[in-house]
Each structure stands twice: as C-alpha cells, then as structure tokens.
Design a protein around this motif. Structure first.
Motif, mmCIF file in Angstrom:
data_model
loop_
_atom_site.group_PDB
_atom_site.id
_atom_site.type_symbol
_atom_site.label_atom_id
_atom_site.label_comp_id
_atom_site.label_asym_id
_atom_site.label_seq_id
_atom_site.Cartn_x
_atom_site.Cartn_y
_atom_site.Cartn_z
ATOM 1 N N TRP A 57 43.738 55.111 -44.080
ATOM 2 C CA TRP A 57 43.650 56.549 -43.796
ATOM 3 C C TRP A 57 44.597 56.941 -42.678
ATOM 4 N N LEU A 58 44.735 56.087 -41.659
ATOM 5 C CA LEU A 58 45.649 56.377 -40.556
ATOM 6 C C LEU A 58 47.098 56.433 -41.029
ATOM 7 N N LEU A 59 47.412 55.634 -42.038
ATOM 8 C CA LEU A 59 48.777 55.626 -42.571
ATOM 9 C C LEU A 59 48.990 56.688 -43.644
ATOM 10 N N CYS A 60 47.967 56.971 -44.425
ATOM 11 C CA CYS A 60 48.145 57.778 -45.627
ATOM 12 C C CYS A 60 47.009 58.787 -45.773
ATOM 13 N N PHE A 61 47.282 60.038 -45.395
ATOM 14 C CA PHE A 61 46.292 61.096 -45.590
ATOM 15 C C PHE A 61 46.134 61.368 -47.088
ATOM 16 N N PRO A 62 44.919 61.672 -47.546
ATOM 17 C CA PRO A 62 44.730 62.024 -48.966
ATOM 18 C C PRO A 62 45.500 63.294 -49.326
ATOM 19 N N LEU A 63 45.901 63.384 -50.576
ATOM 20 C CA LEU A 63 46.591 64.585 -51.045
ATOM 21 C C LEU A 63 45.697 65.807 -50.861
ATOM 22 N N GLN B 280 51.538 65.820 -42.390
ATOM 23 C CA GLN B 280 52.206 64.577 -42.764
ATOM 24 C C GLN B 280 51.371 63.346 -42.457
ATOM 25 N N SER B 281 51.390 62.395 -43.372
ATOM 26 C CA SER B 281 50.735 61.112 -43.153
ATOM 27 C C SER B 281 51.431 60.346 -42.037
ATOM 28 N N PHE B 282 50.711 59.388 -41.453
ATOM 29 C CA PHE B 282 51.230 58.466 -40.435
ATOM 30 C C PHE B 282 51.262 59.049 -39.029
ATOM 31 N N GLN B 283 51.045 60.364 -38.872
ATOM 32 C CA GLN B 283 51.232 60.967 -37.565
ATOM 33 C C GLN B 283 50.230 60.478 -36.528
ATOM 34 N N VAL B 284 49.024 60.104 -36.942
ATOM 35 C CA VAL B 284 48.027 59.636 -35.971
ATOM 36 C C VAL B 284 48.512 58.366 -35.278
ATOM 37 N N LEU B 285 48.955 57.391 -36.073
ATOM 38 C CA LEU B 285 49.462 56.153 -35.491
ATOM 39 C C LEU B 285 50.728 56.408 -34.679
ATOM 40 N N ALA B 286 51.593 57.301 -35.163
ATOM 41 C CA ALA B 286 52.820 57.605 -34.435
ATOM 42 C C ALA B 286 52.513 58.182 -33.061
ATOM 43 N N ILE B 287 51.540 59.068 -32.983
ATOM 44 C CA ILE B 287 51.172 59.667 -31.701
ATOM 45 C C ILE B 287 50.519 58.628 -30.793
ATOM 46 N N MET C 7 54.440 51.925 -49.225
ATOM 47 C CA MET C 7 53.672 51.074 -50.141
ATOM 48 C C MET C 7 52.386 51.766 -50.590
ATOM 49 N N LEU C 8 51.667 52.386 -49.658
ATOM 50 C CA LEU C 8 50.421 53.074 -50.006
ATOM 51 C C LEU C 8 50.671 54.277 -50.908
ATOM 52 N N HIS C 9 51.795 54.946 -50.715
ATOM 53 C CA HIS C 9 52.097 56.128 -51.526
ATOM 54 C C HIS C 9 52.203 55.766 -52.996
ATOM 55 N N PHE C 10 52.812 54.625 -53.292
ATOM 56 C CA PHE C 10 52.994 54.234 -54.686
ATOM 57 C C PHE C 10 51.818 53.430 -55.229
ATOM 58 N N CYS D 142 50.472 59.962 -50.905
ATOM 59 C CA CYS D 142 50.105 60.323 -49.529
ATOM 60 C C CYS D 142 50.517 61.771 -49.272
ATOM 61 N N ASN D 143 49.727 62.464 -48.497
ATOM 62 C CA ASN D 143 50.019 63.869 -48.220
ATOM 63 C C ASN D 143 51.262 64.013 -47.339
ATOM 64 N N GLY D 144 52.035 65.095 -47.596
ATOM 65 C CA GLY D 144 53.209 65.383 -46.781
ATOM 66 C C GLY D 144 54.326 64.379 -46.944
ATOM 67 N N ILE D 145 54.466 63.817 -48.144
ATOM 68 C CA ILE D 145 55.457 62.755 -48.340
ATOM 69 C C ILE D 145 56.887 63.288 -48.220
ATOM 70 N N GLY D 146 57.095 64.569 -48.562
ATOM 71 C CA GLY D 146 58.433 65.145 -48.414
ATOM 72 C C GLY D 146 58.858 65.185 -46.960
ATOM 73 N N ALA D 147 57.962 65.623 -46.076
ATOM 74 C CA ALA D 147 58.252 65.624 -44.646
ATOM 75 C C ALA D 147 58.393 64.203 -44.119
ATOM 76 N N TRP D 148 57.621 63.277 -44.712
ATOM 77 C CA TRP D 148 57.730 61.877 -44.306
ATOM 78 C C TRP D 148 59.107 61.311 -44.619
ATOM 79 N N VAL D 149 59.652 61.673 -45.780
ATOM 80 C CA VAL D 149 60.997 61.205 -46.152
ATOM 81 C C VAL D 149 62.028 61.704 -45.129
ATOM 82 N N LEU D 150 61.944 62.992 -44.783
ATOM 83 C CA LEU D 150 62.861 63.539 -43.776
ATOM 84 C C LEU D 150 62.643 62.852 -42.436
ATOM 85 N N ASN D 151 61.396 62.636 -42.082
ATOM 86 C CA ASN D 151 61.057 61.921 -40.854
ATOM 87 C C ASN D 151 61.680 60.531 -40.840
ATOM 88 N N SER D 152 61.594 59.833 -41.967
ATOM 89 C CA SER D 152 62.142 58.479 -42.065
ATOM 90 C C SER D 152 63.652 58.479 -41.926
#
Length: 289
Positions: free
Chosen positions: A109-115, A174-181, A230-233, A238-248
C-alpha cells in the motif's frame, strides 16, 4: 504524551478531513506553482549577478545566525512531517486494511495506492505540508549564494524539480509518495542537524556527510521506483502512474547529473589537482540538498 502527539499529528479533525482543493488549499494551483518557481529562479539569479558585480573578489557575506536558525527550523519541520506522516500512514493502514485483498500488505500500500485514490485524508495532509516546506527549503539557495558566490544549474534544477514533484504527488494522488516523504524528511533532519552543528562552530565530519546522505536517498528512491513498477503490472495498477512516470524521468535526470559531476570530480581528484567541480564541490560543502 504519546497519545497527545498521536492525536495532534494524525487524529485531529483538520488532518482527518483534509482535502486537496484548488479553491481551499493555499498554493494548490498550477499558476501558483509556475509563478513561484519562476520567482525563485529570477530572485536567485538576480542576487547572484548583483553580488558578483558588487563584490568582484568573491568574498563571502556574513549572514550571522540566520543560516543556523534556518537549519534549526528545517530540523523541526522535517521531524514533525516525518512523525506526522508515519503516524497517519499507520492509522490509515489500520482503518482500511479490512477491505484489502489477502495478498496485499502494508508495504505494498505504501508503494502502490489503489486505483481511484483521492488526495484527501491524513497522509495527503502531510504531503501538503511537505509541499509547502519546499518553499522554506529554497532559502538555502540564497544563503549559498551569499557564502560562496556560486549558483549552479544543478542546484536550481534540483530544488525546482523537487517542488514540482511534490505538487504532482498531491494533484494526481501519486503512489509511492508516503515512502518518498519518509525517506526525504529523515535525511533532511540528519542533514540540517549536521548543518546546524557546523554553523554553531562545532567540528565537521571527516567525510562528505551530505554527499553520502544524498547518495543514500537516491538509492532508496531507485529501489522503490522499481517496486512501484512491478506492483503496477502484477497487482492490477497503481494510482497516479502517469505522474509517477514523469517523476521517475525527472529523478533519473537528477541522478544522471549527479553521477556525471561525481565521476568528473573523482577523475580530477585522481589526476592530483585537488580541485572539485562546482556542483560536487558545493555538495561536499554541505549545500547539495
């Protein structure tokens, strides 16, 4: 005491009922983001140019206790955000875990928010506070200009992009933001603690402390980005995957710049000239983050 801290950092009604809104949240519009970053770039460049013209010898300008007080304030802010989002994430996991699938874990859940996740609730409140803290962090650039009379592209780009990314976290849930913060605020608390330590005249470390912290943070981000992919596929998205791609992409660009100047610096040191490139030299002097 623990119950009081938990209440005010994760159970307070204003935190639980938070909702990211362009009409209710200060600084939440695209126009504000673009304008603030443009002002940051213009003000930083103007101060740098003015000081270079006024003080041609490049002597540092004394700022007194201001940098130390800024570092102290950033320690407090980073520690509060870290504690707040940690407690909030734990509360969210406890309250919502009942409808998760059996195969889902809190780490997933910390890595991948539900859609369909919306930017509201506890963790997004602290994500919003982290976004606002980026503007307080920008004052470090001004201190660096006064002290070293140097302004690098890496410094401006890094601060601007991190502010944009923290905005995207909220705008697209966007997913992953909790761990990033959590990672970022923990590193910031250590870095600004070290800066405060040296600012009050105590001995600095015998190794590049801030540089090592930045390498550690970049490494953690890379590992987590792979986990999100990995979790997205594997877990249905994962929610906000478009923003995640730009983030990456932006994180990758920052990493490439960092590695480029780091390799250049190592080569120069290997040749025995003892000089450092502007960016890595700046990082070694604890101005990289």
């Amino acid at each position: 005491m623990i119950a009081v801290v938990t209440y005010y950092l994760s159970q307070h009604p204003s935190i639980v009922a938070f909702r990211w809104s362009h009409t209710q949240s200060w600084g939440s519009t695209w126009s504000f983001l673009v304008t603030s970053i443009a002002l940051y770039l213009i003000i930083s460049s103007s101060i740098h140019l003015f000081l270079c013209l006024l003080f041609r010898r490049g002597r540092p300008v004394s700022l007194g206790p201001i940098p130390a007080l800024h570092s102290l304030s950033m320690i407090v802010v980073s520690a509060v955000i870290f504690t707040g989002i940690f407690l909030s994430a734990a509360a969210e996991i406890k309250e919502t875990r009942w409808f998760w699938r059996r195969s889902k874990t809190p780490f997933q859940w910390l890595l991948c928010f539900p859609l369909g996740t919306r930017p509201s609730g506890r963790v997004f409140f602290w994500s919003y506070i982290f976004y606002l803290s980026r503007f307080l962090h920008m004052f470090r650039t001004i201190f660096s200009i006064f002290r070293t009379r140097k302004l690098t592209f890496f410094h401006l780009f890094n601060n601007s992009i991190l502010t944009v990314m923290s905005f995207l976290w909220l705008e697209f849930s966007q997913s992953f933001q909790v761990l990033a913060i959590l990672f970022t605020t923990l590193v910031y608390a250590a870095v600004y603690g070290y800066r405060f330590w040296t600012a009050i005249g105590l001995r600095s470390a015998c190794f590049p402390f801030v540089l090592n912290c930045q390498i550690l943070l970049l490494g953690c981000n890379v590992v987590c980005h792979v986990g999100v992919l990995m979790l997205h596929f594997m877990k249905g998205g994962c929610n906000g995957i478009g923003a995640w791609v730009l983030n990456s992409v932006l994180n990758g660009f920052i990493l490439l710049l960092f590695l480029k100047f780091y390799v250049q610096n190592r080569r120069k040191n290997g040749n025995g000239n003892g000089k450092q490139t502007p960016v890595i030299g700046e990082i070694h002097k604890d101005k990289g983050l």
